[in-house]
Design a protein around this motif. Structure first.
Motif, PDB file in Angstrom:
ATOM      1  N   TRP A 178       0.447   4.235  -2.594  1.00  0.00           N
ATOM      2  CA  TRP A 178       0.314   5.646  -2.200  1.00  0.00           C
ATOM      3  C   TRP A 178       1.356   6.509  -2.905  1.00  0.00           C
ATOM      4  CZ3 TRP A 178      -3.660   3.662   0.143  1.00  0.00           C
ATOM      5  CH2 TRP A 178      -4.579   4.485   0.794  1.00  0.00           C
ATOM      6  N   GLN A 179       2.575   5.988  -3.001  1.00  0.00           N
ATOM      7  CA  GLN A 179       3.641   6.729  -3.670  1.00  0.00           C
ATOM      8  C   GLN A 179       3.365   6.846  -5.167  1.00  0.00           C
ATOM      9  OE1 GLN A 179       6.287   8.216  -2.200  1.00  0.00           O
ATOM     10  NE2 GLN A 179       6.939   9.022  -4.187  1.00  0.00           N
ATOM     11  N   LEU A 195      -1.031   9.851  -3.342  1.00  0.00           N
ATOM     12  CA  LEU A 195      -2.193  10.025  -2.478  1.00  0.00           C
ATOM     13  C   LEU A 195      -1.784  10.681  -1.162  1.00  0.00           C
ATOM     14  CD1 LEU A 195      -3.864   6.515  -3.010  1.00  0.00           C
ATOM     15  CD2 LEU A 195      -4.420   8.664  -4.177  1.00  0.00           C
ATOM     16  N   ASN A 196      -2.756  11.254  -0.497  1.00  0.00           N
ATOM     17  CA  ASN A 196      -2.514  11.900   0.791  1.00  0.00           C
ATOM     18  C   ASN A 196      -2.212  10.829   1.847  1.00  0.00           C
ATOM     19  OD1 ASN A 196      -2.957  13.128   3.405  1.00  0.00           O
ATOM     20  ND2 ASN A 196      -3.906  14.840   2.319  1.00  0.00           N
ATOM     21  N   TRP A 197      -1.042  10.948   2.466  1.00  0.00           N
ATOM     22  CA  TRP A 197      -0.592   9.909   3.395  1.00  0.00           C
ATOM     23  C   TRP A 197      -1.435   9.835   4.660  1.00  0.00           C
ATOM     24  CZ3 TRP A 197       2.990   6.243   2.222  1.00  0.00           C
ATOM     25  CH2 TRP A 197       3.735   6.452   1.060  1.00  0.00           C
ATOM     26  N   LEU A 238      -3.635   6.809   4.541  1.00  0.00           N
ATOM     27  CA  LEU A 238      -2.957   5.542   4.821  1.00  0.00           C
ATOM     28  C   LEU A 238      -2.667   5.403   6.307  1.00  0.00           C
ATOM     29  CD1 LEU A 238      -1.737   2.925   3.808  1.00  0.00           C
ATOM     30  CD2 LEU A 238       0.403   4.145   3.363  1.00  0.00           C
ATOM     31  N   ALA A 275      -9.183   8.445  -0.654  1.00  0.00           N
ATOM     32  CA  ALA A 275      -7.939   9.153  -0.969  1.00  0.00           C
ATOM     33  C   ALA A 275      -7.914   9.594  -2.429  1.00  0.00           C
ATOM     34  CB  ALA A 275      -6.743   8.252  -0.662  1.00  0.00           C
ATOM     35  N   ILE A 332      -8.933   3.773   0.125  1.00  0.00           N
ATOM     36  CA  ILE A 332      -8.293   4.049  -1.171  1.00  0.00           C
ATOM     37  C   ILE A 332      -9.213   4.909  -2.027  1.00  0.00           C
ATOM     38  CG2 ILE A 332      -7.431   3.041  -3.316  1.00  0.00           C
ATOM     39  CD1 ILE A 332      -6.568   0.585  -1.727  1.00  0.00           C
ATOM     40  N   LEU A 384       0.828  -1.204   0.000  1.00  0.00           N
ATOM     41  CA  LEU A 384       0.000   0.000   0.000  1.00  0.00           C
ATOM     42  C   LEU A 384       0.866   1.259   0.000  1.00  0.00           C
ATOM     43  CD1 LEU A 384      -2.958  -0.886   2.409  1.00  0.00           C
ATOM     44  CD2 LEU A 384      -3.069  -0.495  -0.061  1.00  0.00           C
TER      45      LEU A 384
END
Length: 308
Positions: A241-242, A246-248, A251, A299, A296, A237
């Motif tokens: 995200w990277q 996406l906004n961490w 996560l 985000a 997900i 994941l």
């Protein structure tokens, strides 16, 4: 005693009675209607992530229709599974609650279920081809073939439960349908690989209530398998995200919720010989998997709204 609506909705048990309400519940039961959101969420994950990365934004009606069709296609597969288990007599052999399912009790006929399968398949494939594009149609056909081989193919029915669980995780590839809806030209790409693997790993990490018979693994080893897959899930994941920027914070929220799964895993290890412990871990795992898909989606939606 009547079955709970949850058991009926998940296709675990069938309704009692013979009236119109029982018929409606029976139809929902053979569809395993409460599983529909998972297929829909997988498809929306692909669509929203790629729209967040620059793919053209779909009109809301079109997005909703595509997501619904994806979820409905998974229900066709469930009906095939129901039909196969009825045809082989497996549900009757297993006894309650399986023997209370509508096909076993005669509340619904096989012809009725087959009718729903045909109509819904035509609808889903029509949406894929005429509302979206040939790539979406091709993927829908491939997922339908996968589902039927998983649900109603005798050779695959002879696989061990562990092998079937691994094969079943390919259901996560319905995310490809969502990608094809918005960016068919990117169906073969690094981003597609990242999101597809994330969903598949998520499927593998939520445990299974039938882990007591996951040969060649022992019940305790199946819990270890779940632990390994869960760790892999969180690591992958981070890659997702990277990749999609996406906004961490989203996560971190999901990681924080891992405490509930950790506690369930700990309890399962301590009672690995009890079926109830595996059922509880499965419930927590399924909830965890659902939350993962929702986060997900959230985000991705956040990025879309931020860019508008």
């Amino acid at each position: 005693m009547g079955q709970s609506l949850l058991d009926i909705g998940f296709g675990v048990a069938g309704p009692t009675g013979k009236g119109p309400w029982s018929k409606i519940l029976a139809i929902l039961c053979v569809h395993r209607v409460l599983w529909l959101p998972w297929g829909a969420l997988c498809a929306s994950t692909g669509a929203l992530l790629f729209m967040a990365q620059g793919a053209p934004l779909l009109p809301l009606w079109k997005l909703i229709l595509g997501i619904f069709a994806a979820g409905l296609l998974t229900r066709v597969i469930s009906q095939a599974d129901m039909l196969y288990d009825w045809w082989t007599g497996e549900d009757e052999r297993l006894g309650p609650p399986n023997s209370t399912l509508p096909l076993v009790t005669g509340l619904l006929s096989p012809k009725t279920v087959f009718f729903f399968m045909v109509v819904e398949t035509i609808f889903c494939l029509w949406v894929a081809l005429f509302i979206f594009n040939p790539t979406t149609f091709l993927l829908a056909v491939l997922m339908l073939i996968w589902g039927l081989t998983y649900s109603a193919s005798p050779p695959l029915k002879r696989l061990t439960e562990l092998q079937r669980r691994i094969y079943r995780s390919l259901s996560g590839l319905i995310v490809l349908g969502g990608i094809a809806m918005v960016a068919p030209e990117r169906i073969i790409s690094w981003e597609t690989f990242v999101v597809s693997l994330a969903i598949i790993i998520g499927c593998l990490s939520y445990h299974d209530k039938d882990s007591m018979r996951f040969t060649p693994l022992t019940p305790k080893e199946t819990i270890s398998f779940t632990v390994v897959m869960s760790i892999f899930e969180y690591l992958w994941l981070m890659v997702l995200w990277q990749t999609f920027a996406l906004n961490w914070a989203f996560l971190m929220l999901y990681v924080g919720l891992a405490i509930f799964k950790i506690r369930a895993i700990s309890r399962a290890y301590n009672h690995h010989g009890e079926h109830k412990a595996h059922i509880k871990l499965t419930h927590v795992g399924v909830i965890n998997y659902t939350i993962m898909l929702i986060i997900i989606n959230m985000a991705a939606a956040y990025n879309i709204l931020a860019s508008v």
